[in-house]
Design an enzyme around this catalytic site. Structure first.
Site, PDB file in Angstrom:
ATOM      1  N   SER A 154       8.940  43.053  -1.682  1.00 19.04           N
ATOM      2  CA  SER A 154       9.536  44.389  -1.537  1.00 19.04           C
ATOM      3  C   SER A 154       9.442  45.071  -2.895  1.00 19.04           C
ATOM      4  CB  SER A 154      11.014  44.269  -1.154  1.00 19.04           C
ATOM      5  OG  SER A 154      11.141  43.624   0.087  1.00 19.04           O
ATOM      6  N   CYS A 325      18.619  43.191   3.571  1.00 19.06           N
ATOM      7  CA  CYS A 325      17.402  42.613   3.013  1.00 19.06           C
ATOM      8  C   CYS A 325      17.721  41.236   2.433  1.00 19.06           C
ATOM      9  CB  CYS A 325      16.823  43.519   1.925  1.00 19.06           C
ATOM     10  SG  CYS A 325      15.274  42.892   1.246  1.00 19.06           S
ATOM     11  N   ASP A 370      14.937  43.896   6.535  1.00 19.93           N
ATOM     12  CA  ASP A 370      13.692  43.434   5.907  1.00 19.93           C
ATOM     13  C   ASP A 370      14.018  42.015   5.435  1.00 19.93           C
ATOM     14  OD1 ASP A 370      11.462  42.959   4.406  1.00 19.93           O
ATOM     15  OD2 ASP A 370      11.679  44.653   3.048  1.00 19.93           O
ATOM     16  N   TRP A 372      13.344  37.573   5.335  1.00 18.18           N
ATOM     17  CA  TRP A 372      12.363  36.480   5.315  1.00 18.18           C
ATOM     18  C   TRP A 372      13.119  35.169   5.441  1.00 18.18           C
ATOM     19  CZ3 TRP A 372      13.249  39.838   1.183  1.00 18.18           C
ATOM     20  CH2 TRP A 372      13.995  39.327   0.122  1.00 18.18           C
TER      21      TRP A 372
END
Length: 373
Positions: A154, A325, A370, A372
């Site tokens: 990012s 995020c 966003d 992971w």
């Protein structure tokens, strides 16, 4: 920081930058030593499927060294089909049987694969080291192993404030495995070594940008809540820079609220001075959780649960946006649960009505993640 001046590349705040890394030369050289191959030998791999649009798996001709450095993934845990092929090259019957077992679908084989490959974190080099009788043909390995993937980060800068410079925020990955080896993150270790010492010969990195759904609201007066523990802070730094710029230009800006968390304030409070400066200027409202600075662990999710009033004020009463995020495994899931509870309690809704409300926020791009794993 990447300097993109003169490259004709453009990015928007919230986008991702992809980095093409190189494998560690020490790891690459081990192939030559273990398999007795001159890595500077030039090779060409050609696709036998004539209908395939790709004639070669990677740019050919090239040397083994080039292929293993730039194109082939040599650090991840090999999949079972690779172990099955390796078994054919093991001259020691015990090693061959172990490889075949791990490649099988039986419970014992799956258990052994899970322990010996995944848990012990062995890559292809480690397998060849621990099974000395296994001497595969390097051409075959180049064909079997997956291609190295670019790494996405990012972007942690605002394109309005830094149109020709791209910032990324990453943690250098380095850890010891159960077999006593030191594993290093491919991209972060490679980037960490690129120290710009000579201004006339700056290190160069191959990158490209990927558009993201992660965008600030078009109206600067729309309130926002950003939840980004650890390096999850990255895109929000760009968001805050942009809001601060708008405020300095005299534009009215809505509440800009950040929930940040890390282990210890003294060790990993990223951009501490910068964030505190934004708070002083009146651009930012900051909530921080340091999980290891007191007896009982405190995470951003604990702070969120306490601030139901503030959350509902932003998302329920003022049509604001919420962004998450970071780690998808627990944090993003917990945040989702807290939001459902807040909407239910403060919005006087049933559980299913709250779920519909959250779904609607996602559809309107007012709730974005966003994450992971």
């Amino acid at each position: 920081e990447f300097d993109i001046e003169g490259s004709k590349m453009r990015y928007d705040t919230g986008d991702h930058v992809a980095v093409y890394p190189m494998n560690d030369s020490e790891l690459v050289n081990k192939f030559g030593t273990l398999l007795g191959v001159n890595l500077d030998t030039i090779i060409t791999l050609t696709n036998t499927d004539e209908d395939s649009s790709k004639k070669h798996p990677f740019p050919c001709p090239c040397s083994y060294r080039t292929a293993l450095t730039y194109y082939i993934d040599i650090t991840s845990n090999p999949r079972t089909h690779i172990l099955k092929e390796l078994a054919e090259y093991a001259s020691d019957p015990e090693e061959a049987a172990k490889l075949k077992l791990m490649a099988s679908t039986c419970a014992e084989g799956k258990q052994l694969y899970s322990q010996w490959i995944n848990h012990d974190n062995r890559n292809i080099v480690h397998i060849l080291e621990d099974m000395p009788s296994c001497k595969p043909k390097l051409d075959h390995l180049c064909e079997l192993l997956p291609r190295i993937q670019c790494r996405y980060y990012s972007i942690s800068s605002s394109s309005k404030l830094y149109p020709t410079i791209v910032h990324i925020t990453a943690v250098k990955v380095e850890y010891d495995t159960p077999t006593g080896r030191r594993n290093k993150g491919v991209a972060t270790s490679w980037l960490a070594a690129k120290i710009p010492t000579d201004p006339n010969a700056l290190p160069v990195v191959p990158i490209f940008f990927r558009k993201s759904q992660f965008k600030l609201p078009t109206r600067p007066q729309t309130p926002i809540i950003m939840i980004g523990p650890g390096t999850g802070l990255a895109p929000f730094r760009g968001f805050i820079q942009e809001r601060d710029m708008a405020r300095e230009e005299g534009k009215p800006i809505g509440d800009t609220i950040l929930y940040f968390g890390c282990r210890k304030k003294s060790e990993d409070f990223l951009y501490e001075e910068e964030l505190e400066e934004f708070v002083k200027k009146g651009t930012l409202k900051l909530h921080v959780a340091f999980s290891r600075d007191q007896k009982e662990k405190v995470y951003v999710t604990h702070l969120l649960a306490k601030n139901a009033e503030e959350i509902w004020n932003v998302i329920g009463e003022n049509n604001g946006h919420i962004y998450v995020c970071g780690d998808a495994r627990t944090m993003a899931h917990d945040v989702h649960g807290i939001l459902l509870k807040v909407v239910q309690e403060k919005g006087n809704m049933t559980e299913s009505e709250a779920a519909i409300y959250i779904k609607k926020m996602e559809a309107q791009k007012r709730y974005s993640a966003d994450v992971w794993s």
